[in-house]
Design a protein around this motif. Structure first.
Motif, PDB file in Angstrom:
ATOM      1  N   GLN A 257      -4.960   6.783 -14.270  1.00  0.00           N
ATOM      2  CA  GLN A 257      -6.053   7.719 -13.997  1.00  0.00           C
ATOM      3  C   GLN A 257      -7.021   7.163 -12.953  1.00  0.00           C
ATOM      4  O   GLN A 257      -7.637   7.918 -12.209  1.00  0.00           O
ATOM      5  N   LEU A 258      -7.123   5.845 -12.878  1.00  0.00           N
ATOM      6  CA  LEU A 258      -8.049   5.226 -11.930  1.00  0.00           C
ATOM      7  C   LEU A 258      -7.575   5.342 -10.486  1.00  0.00           C
ATOM      8  O   LEU A 258      -8.356   5.159  -9.551  1.00  0.00           O
TER       9      LEU A 258
ATOM     10  N   LYS B   1     -14.739   2.655 -18.175  1.00  0.00           N
ATOM     11  CA  LYS B   1     -14.567   4.078 -17.869  1.00  0.00           C
ATOM     12  C   LYS B   1     -13.699   4.798 -18.892  1.00  0.00           C
ATOM     13  O   LYS B   1     -13.498   6.013 -18.812  1.00  0.00           O
ATOM     14  N   LYS B   2     -13.150   4.005 -19.830  1.00  0.00           N
ATOM     15  CA  LYS B   2     -12.286   4.550 -20.881  1.00  0.00           C
ATOM     16  C   LYS B   2     -11.157   5.381 -20.264  1.00  0.00           C
ATOM     17  O   LYS B   2     -10.884   6.514 -20.678  1.00  0.00           O
ATOM     18  N   LYS B   3     -10.518   4.808 -19.276  1.00  0.00           N
ATOM     19  CA  LYS B   3      -9.421   5.494 -18.587  1.00  0.00           C
ATOM     20  C   LYS B   3      -8.196   4.584 -18.519  1.00  0.00           C
ATOM     21  O   LYS B   3      -8.308   3.351 -18.506  1.00  0.00           O
ATOM     22  N   LYS B   4      -7.037   5.221 -18.419  1.00  0.00           N
ATOM     23  CA  LYS B   4      -5.804   4.473 -18.194  1.00  0.00           C
ATOM     24  C   LYS B   4      -5.742   4.058 -16.718  1.00  0.00           C
ATOM     25  O   LYS B   4      -6.384   4.664 -15.865  1.00  0.00           O
TER      26      LYS B   4
ATOM     27  N   GLU C 194      -5.775   8.158  -9.401  1.00  0.00           N
ATOM     28  CA  GLU C 194      -5.365   9.557  -9.159  1.00  0.00           C
ATOM     29  C   GLU C 194      -5.842  10.096  -7.813  1.00  0.00           C
ATOM     30  O   GLU C 194      -5.153  10.905  -7.180  1.00  0.00           O
TER      31      GLU C 194
ATOM     32  N   MET D 264     -11.117  -0.372 -16.702  1.00  0.00           N
ATOM     33  CA  MET D 264     -10.450   0.481 -17.684  1.00  0.00           C
ATOM     34  C   MET D 264     -11.299   0.660 -18.942  1.00  0.00           C
ATOM     35  O   MET D 264     -11.436   1.779 -19.453  1.00  0.00           O
TER      36      MET D 264
END
Length: 461
Positions: free
Chosen positions: A374-375, A368-371, A377, A365
């Protein structure tokens, strides 16, 4: 599997089919056996065996019984006290112990307990040694070229001692913290400790890495381990994450060798999704050695479709993290695990490790600076229907020609749009029929077809 020990240790209801006498005898044998191995190698030092336990009321009783057996046989017993299974494996591997013992029944209710044996490399004990333990329990021990009705007691200064070794648990915690590549500052993280082994460890680790840590089910009383809590009852954490606006949540089981995740929307991210997230992350960085993620036959068809699209290879083993680890070791794979949340990162540990798994998910997280949502999806999990059918003889039922014909018919009909898996239960007189397909309706239709044939044939036996 042996008479007493299954794929995850000697497990049963405390003082019913796993008794204090069993525990004492396990300690007696291990203390004597490893001492003998040392003497044969020219080492007169006593055997060193490290012990951890979970929070069940009976864990203290079994700990004392094991210690009595070990020290009576001349071994020194090092006590980590309440700790996780992976911490026992870590300490056994890194601090020159002959073996390790974990007292836990994992995700089972509090009245069950178990004795897990771990070798000096931090791995599950080999079958040959397990066989000797079982032979001693049955009074039929034959080892080192002779038969033993009883093994000798240690005397005088050869009697073993007990060592408070909480420092070993602390070093394990320090090791996990050292693996943190990113600060978690600004992240709101929920932890469900199942009132089990992680209750006094997980929050300290996340706090040390900068997270704002919210914790539930961290008040063990000896009888509430796994009760409506942890990875087997994750609905409480789902609700907690959403109500408190958390970024992510992690749920462990009783001995913290499993982890399941909850994304910021309250959706469960299971072991398959964890393998997808981290397998993809490794592939993107060129770190996925052998380009293979190791799964079990119970992993979802959707996971394999996603790996195919990413060009990631995969292996399928029998159900059980023991088999996953064996395949990884033999073939040089770096990540593997089960749908249930047993995830093994072989570069860092030799067993499933729930806290490490949660740290690795945080790493992805942050990198990749993602929630979390989102990982996942691009991962489309297929509906799955599983029905257990009671049978007289599992092997006969599964091998039946008509049953096999029905299974093959379904497999052909599904083609590359799903799959059917029919397997024997490892512990009960059941055949498990599972179908994954594009819709739940299709799953039920095909499961019902095969179950009907099994039931029809059982009626004639």
């Amino acid at each position: 599997m042996g008479k007493y020990f299954g794929t995850d240790g000697f497990r049963g209801e405390a003082n019913v089919n796993l008794t204090v006498d069993h525990a004492r005898k396990v300690g007696r044998f291990l203390g004597w056996y490893y001492g003998q191995l040392k003497k044969q190698a020219g080492d007169d030092a006593p055997a060193k065996i490290v012990i951890g336990k979970d929070t069940r009321r009976s864990s203290y009783m079994f700990e004392y019984a094991l210690v009595a057996g070990l020290t009576a046989s001349g071994a020194d017993a090092y006590l980590l006290h309440v700790t996780t299974t992976p911490s026992v494996a870590y300490v056994a591997r890194t601090e020159d112990f002959d073996c390790g013992i974990m007292i836990s029944a994992s995700h089972n209710p509090y009245y069950d307990n178990g004795i897990k044996l771990i070798n000096g490399n931090g791995e599950k004990m080999d079958e040959a040694t397990i066989h000797l333990v079982e032979a001693y329990l049955d009074g039929e021990l034959e080892v080192f070229g002779q038969k033993y009705e009883e093994i000798p007691f240690a005397h005088r200064d050869a009697i073993g001692c007990t060592v408070d070794y909480a420092a070993g648990r602390n070093r394990y915690m320090g090791y996990l913290i050292s693996l943190g590549l990113y600060s978690f500052k600004g992240m709101k993280v929920g932890l469900d400790c199942a009132n089990g082994s992680s209750w006094n460890m997980a929050k300290q680790i996340f706090d040390s890495l900068g997270a704002k840590t919210y914790i539930i089910n961290a008040e063990p009383d000896g009888t509430n381990i796994n009760r409506d809590a942890g990875s087997t009852h994750i609905e409480g954490l789902q609700k907690y994450v959403v109500e408190n606006g958390l970024d992510v949540g992690f749920a462990y089981d009783g001995d913290a060798d499993r982890c399941l995740c909850v994304d910021e929307k309250g959706n469960v991210v299971d072991g398959d999704a964890i393998l997808y997230i981290y397998g993809r992350y490794m592939k993107e960085r060129g770190k996925l050695l052998t380009n293979t993620v190791v799964t079990t036959v119970m992993s979802n068809f959707g996971l394999y479709k996603a790996f195919d699209e990413l060009g990631i290879g995969y292996a399928k083993t029998a159900v059980g993290d023991k088999y996953v680890y064996e395949y990884m070791t033999k073939n040089g794979c770096r990540i593997g695990g089960e749908q249930s949340g047993h995830i093994i990162f072989s570069k860092y540990v030799s067993t499933g490790d729930g806290i490490l798994t949660s740290l690795k998910m945080m790493e992805v997280m942050m990198a990749k600076k993602k929630k979390m949502s989102q990982l996942t999806e691009d991962l489309h999990i297929y509906p799955q229907v599983l029905v257990n059918v009671k049978v007289k003889d599992k092997a006969v039922a599964q091998a039946d020609e008509d049953v096999q014909a029905a299974v093959n018919k379904v497999a052909k009909a599904l083609g590359d749009t799903g799959r059917i898996l029919v397997r024997e239960s490892g512990t009960e007189p059941l055949i498990r029929v599972m179908v994954e397909a594009e819709t739940e309706e299709i799953c039920h239709t095909y499961v019902d077809e095969v179950v009907a044939v099994i039931n029809e044939k059982e009626a004639t036996r």
